[in-house]
Design an enzyme around this catalytic site. Structure first.
Site, PDB file in Angstrom:
ATOM      1  N   CYS A 126       0.859  -1.193   0.000  1.00 13.32           N
ATOM      2  CA  CYS A 126       0.000   0.000   0.000  1.00 13.32           C
ATOM      3  C   CYS A 126       0.891   1.237   0.000  1.00 13.32           C
ATOM      4  O   CYS A 126       1.659   1.458   0.948  1.00 13.32           O
ATOM      5  CB  CYS A 126      -0.914  -0.018   1.218  1.00 13.32           C
ATOM      6  N   CYS A 185       0.136   3.735   2.837  1.00 16.30           N
ATOM      7  CA  CYS A 185       0.709   3.263   4.111  1.00 16.30           C
ATOM      8  C   CYS A 185       2.218   3.500   4.144  1.00 16.30           C
ATOM      9  O   CYS A 185       2.788   3.859   5.173  1.00 16.30           O
ATOM     10  CB  CYS A 185       0.416   1.774   4.310  1.00 16.30           C
ATOM     11  N   CYS A 244      34.560  19.142 -28.630  1.00 17.37           N
ATOM     12  CA  CYS A 244      34.306  18.005 -29.532  1.00 17.37           C
ATOM     13  C   CYS A 244      33.762  16.843 -28.703  1.00 17.37           C
ATOM     14  O   CYS A 244      34.453  16.337 -27.808  1.00 17.37           O
ATOM     15  CB  CYS A 244      35.595  17.606 -30.249  1.00 17.37           C
ATOM     16  N   CYS A 290      35.691  13.514 -29.101  1.00 16.20           N
ATOM     17  CA  CYS A 290      36.939  13.524 -28.328  1.00 16.20           C
ATOM     18  C   CYS A 290      36.645  13.351 -26.837  1.00 16.20           C
ATOM     19  O   CYS A 290      37.380  12.672 -26.113  1.00 16.20           O
ATOM     20  CB  CYS A 290      37.689  14.837 -28.553  1.00 16.20           C
ATOM     21  N   ASP A 325      -5.161   8.532 -15.857  1.00 17.20           N
ATOM     22  CA  ASP A 325      -5.884   8.303 -14.610  1.00 17.20           C
ATOM     23  C   ASP A 325      -6.916   9.423 -14.502  1.00 17.20           C
ATOM     24  O   ASP A 325      -6.673  10.541 -14.954  1.00 17.20           O
ATOM     25  CB  ASP A 325      -4.898   8.358 -13.443  1.00 17.20           C
TER      26      ASP A 325
END
Length: 782
Positions: free
Chosen positions: A23, A26, A94, A97, A474
């Site tokens: 949970c 919790c 670079c 490099c 959701d």
């Protein structure tokens, strides 16, 4: 006398493994309880891995006792001490490099792991790091390397003489004068030395790098350029050699400038939060460094000042501009009890703020850290480029060698033309443009997103977001505000609406259920007096009961009255009507009669419908809502916000199953939720997106992308930015490969001159970098 910072550093971290987390709510309560233990200064619990980090005087027995309340098994994690050193590397221009340098450091004796952030120059070395050895490797690329702690702001602000610019200008002047003298019939004794001066000045940096790299058989771009310049001099192509040296010097300067522009976008993030704050201690106000601020200190923030630390307002009211964190420029009105973040601006009122997070734990600090570390998560295109470059470079080098040797030795051709062609091929051999094509685009996009309140935690997620075909939402807290409000009060019989609402509020006054809180809030907002019943009883999953005017009154869902053997016929039609509107209907009544219905609904965010419409415009073909509500409520909500499909009656584990099926159906699917209850589904999806990441550690941990404010309008911007980044990366890779192919093919008939080769190589690098920097200008709103 030790400073607060030194005292805090003396308190170490202790790590524990928590088993049995099921949970998440919790787990959060457990984390909060551990934080309140005596001597504990900070706590972090990763609910996905079970890793608990405790700072301060951690008491294992006390933590285990708290864990027993949730049936957790708590055990200390035995870790072997790691020696980690951080260095600042200056002079990176670079990227190819830089990658070779990182690999060379990794191969040093005693080094176990290395990470080089080419955008910030931060080098992290685990194991027995030898600074002198690292600095010797850095000399091959003209890097300046110092321990990170020694690089102070004062040192960084010291003006530096730009010798590269001076040498490039003098090289260009020498080349121009030499060319003019030669063309107007001047003596060789005059123009030859000038050509050589142009070569030496323009190629000085390359010659130094080559001198360090050659003994290690590291054929970097500097070695290739140096060989080309010296080879041109050897075969009498003085003008070509000088031109190559000068053009390369100019190209390096331009490349350094474009890279610096990308880095500056990250530095702007780092400068958001103030370095000092005004703190009240023992009735005295003093200006202190943020490093010396401790938890529960009281900051005094005057109008027009930035807030230095995360905290909670204890006194005063003001409008806070949170653009630095959430990307929203409209100030938010805040007062006592409201949370504020470091780096945000107090516009008008004077505030007193209680500090809740140390400087390294603030929301802005986490954003900066995550943006810095994004390069560690290689994007798919970046991984492809690096693998391709590793194979391509040695093949072209071998081809150049064959081009120089085979025609003169086996076919009897003159040496000079083929040496020249081999040198031209060497110049285009380094895959600089290809290597730089992806990382600059990714860093530019991620820093632009961060400035607009969107945290993307790596190039891989940026690319994946650009390839999405579907997004699952959701409902509660994402499409809706997550705060239920009373929408309908439907009395039955002669009972007045205000009497019904007051009666329901009296019944629910002692309940902590969100629906009960909404009813009590509605009654108080209408000015009704609420008098809690004395014998309140909660009926989990059904409702509540209590005695009013000497009789037992019930409030709850239809299931409660069915269990009481009360027929729902008189209210069934009204309950169905309310549910079809997307509302939760609660019945109020006794065993003898129904008194009325109260409908509650989760208020839809104002931006939800517009955001979903905008997602269609940026190419998201499928939107799906996942909710625990019943089918009727889900259908109504889906129609209201404009999602294509919905899945109703889902428990948290059902959302995982739903995401699995969507992945099979649509391929690449994002899941967007609050980052806490939806953590398993977020982890499973192609890209997990958390709403409201500001101040929410769990959202920042579990999601791949966090919308720092509760603003769904940022989602279409994120998808649009990701798709633009993908398009630019493809353009860069395609252009780089095309230029290389054309240049290599032009070598064989002798069409590619040395100065054209340098333009083809370094010109392509600059063009793809400038193309990538366009992402810095992408706006959150068209």
């Amino acid at each position: 006398m030790t400073t607060l910072t030194e005292e805090r550093k003396a308190i170490g971290k202790t790590f524990y493994q928590i088993e049995g987390i099921t949970c998440l709510d919790c787990a959060q309560k457990f984390e909060k309880a551990v934080r309140e233990l005596p001597g504990v200064t900070a706590v972090s619990l990763n609910t996905m891995t079970g890793k608990l980090t405790v700072e301060g005087a951690a008491d294992l027995a006390a933590i285990q006792r708290l864990g027993q309340e949730e049936n957790y098994t708590v055990a200390p994690v035995v870790t072997s001490p790691k020696r980690t050193a951080a260095y600042q590397v200056e002079g990176i221009t670079c990227l190819d490099c830089a990658q070779k340098f990182e690999k060379a450091v990794k191969e040093l004796p005693g080094v176990t792991a290395v990470s080089l952030n080419t955008m910030t120059g931060k080098l992290t070395v685990e194991g027995a790091a030898d600074l002198a050895a690292i600095q010797r490797l850095g000399q091959e690329e003209n890097y300046t390397i110092e321990p990170a702690r020694e690089v102070t702001d004062q040192a960084k602000s010291k003006p530096k003489v730009d010798w590269e610019l001076r040498r490039a200008v003098l090289s260009g002047v020498s080349l121009a004068v030499a060319y003019g003298v030669e063309k107007f019939g001047g003596p060789a004794l005059v123009f030859l030395p000038l050509y050589i001066v142009a070569m030496v000045l323009g190629g000085w940096g390359n010659f130094k790098k080559a001198a360090y790299a050659l003994p290690r058989m590291n054929f970097n771009m500097s070695v290739l350029m140096s060989v080309a310049v010296i080879g041109a001099l050897a075969i009498g192509q003085y003008e070509e050699g000088a031109s190559v040296a000068f053009l390369y010097a100019i190209s390096e300067m331009l490349e350094a400038w474009t890279m610096e522009k990308a880095r500056r976008s990250i530095r702007q993030l780092m400068d958001i939060a103030p370095k000092t704050a005004r703190v009240r201690r023992e009735a005295m106000e003093e200006e202190v460094s943020v490093e010396d601020i401790v938890l529960n200190d009281i900051m005094v923030v005057r109008p027009g000042e930035k807030i230095a630390m995360d905290g909670v307002i204890v006194k005063g009211e003001s409008a806070i501009n949170q653009a630095a964190i959430t990307g929203e420029s409209v100030p938010a009105e805040k007062g006592p009890g409201a949370e504020v973040y470091a780096g945000t601006l107090n516009t008008h009122g004077s505030l007193e703020v209680r500090v809740t997070k140390l400087v390294q734990d603030t929301t802005i600090a986490k954003i900066i850290h995550m943006v810095e570390e994004t390069q560690g998560k290689r994007a798919p295109s970046q991984a492809f480029v690096e693998k391709f470059a590793a194979v391509y470079t040695p093949i072209v080098l071998a081809l150049a060698g064959g081009l120089v040797l085979i025609p003169p030795i086996f076919l009897g051709y003159d040496w000079a033309p083929w040496i020249y062609r081999g040198l031209a091929l060497l110049v285009v051999a380094c895959p600089c443009a290809l290597v730089v094509s992806t990382p600059v685009a990714i860093v530019s996009a991620i820093s632009t997103a961060a400035k607009n309140g969107v945290l993307i935690k790596g190039g891989i997620y940026l690319e994946e977001a650009g390839a999405l075909t579907a997004i699952a939402f959701d409902k509660t807290g994402t499409l809706t505000k997550g705060e239920p409000v009373v929408t309908d009060v439907v009395p039955l019989g002669t009972l007045a609406p205000e009497k019904l609402l007051t009666l329901a509020a009296d019944l629910e006054a002692r309940s902590e259920h969100p629906l009960a809180v909404a009813i009590v809030k509605a009654a108080k907002e209408r000015g009704y007096e609420v008098n809690p019943v004395d014998d309140f009883t909660a009926l989990p999953g059904r409702g509540a009961q209590g005695t009013l005017d000497g009789q037992m009154v019930y409030i709850g869902n239809p299931r409660l009255f069915t269990e009481l053997d009360i027929a729902l016929t008189p209210v069934a039609q009204e309950v169905t009507r309310l549910q079809e509107q997307g509302k939760t209907a609660m019945i109020v009544g006794t065993k003898a009669a129904f008194l009325g219905l109260i409908a509650v609904a989760d208020e839809v965010r104002a931006t939800s419908a517009a955001a979903l419409a905008a997602l269609k415009q940026v190419g998201i073909r499928h939107t799906i809502m996942l909710t625990g509500d019943n089918a009727a409520t889900a259908k109504a909500m889906a129609a209201q916000v404009g999602v294509d499909d919905y899945r109703a009656d889902l428990l948290p584990q059902d959302k995982v199953t739903a995401v699995e099926s969507l992945l099979i159906q649509y391929g690449k699917v994002a899941m967007i939720g609050d980052g806490i209850n939806d953590a398993p589904a977020l982890a499973l999806s192609t890209v997990g997106i958390a709403m409201g990441g500001a101040g929410t550690d769990t959202a920042l941990e579990t999601a791949d992308i966090a919308l720092m404010g509760d603003d769904l309008a940022k989602l279409p911007f994120t998808i649009r930015l990701s798709r633009q980044a993908l398009a630019i990366i493809r353009q860069n890779i395609g252009f780089s490969l095309f230029i290389k192919a054309v240049a290599v093919l032009a070598v064989f008939p002798g069409w590619l001159t040395l100065w054209l080769a340098i333009l083809a190589d370094m010109g392509a690098s600059i063009l793809v970098t400038l193309n990538s920097l366009r992402l810095l200008n992408v706006q959150a709103k068209d």
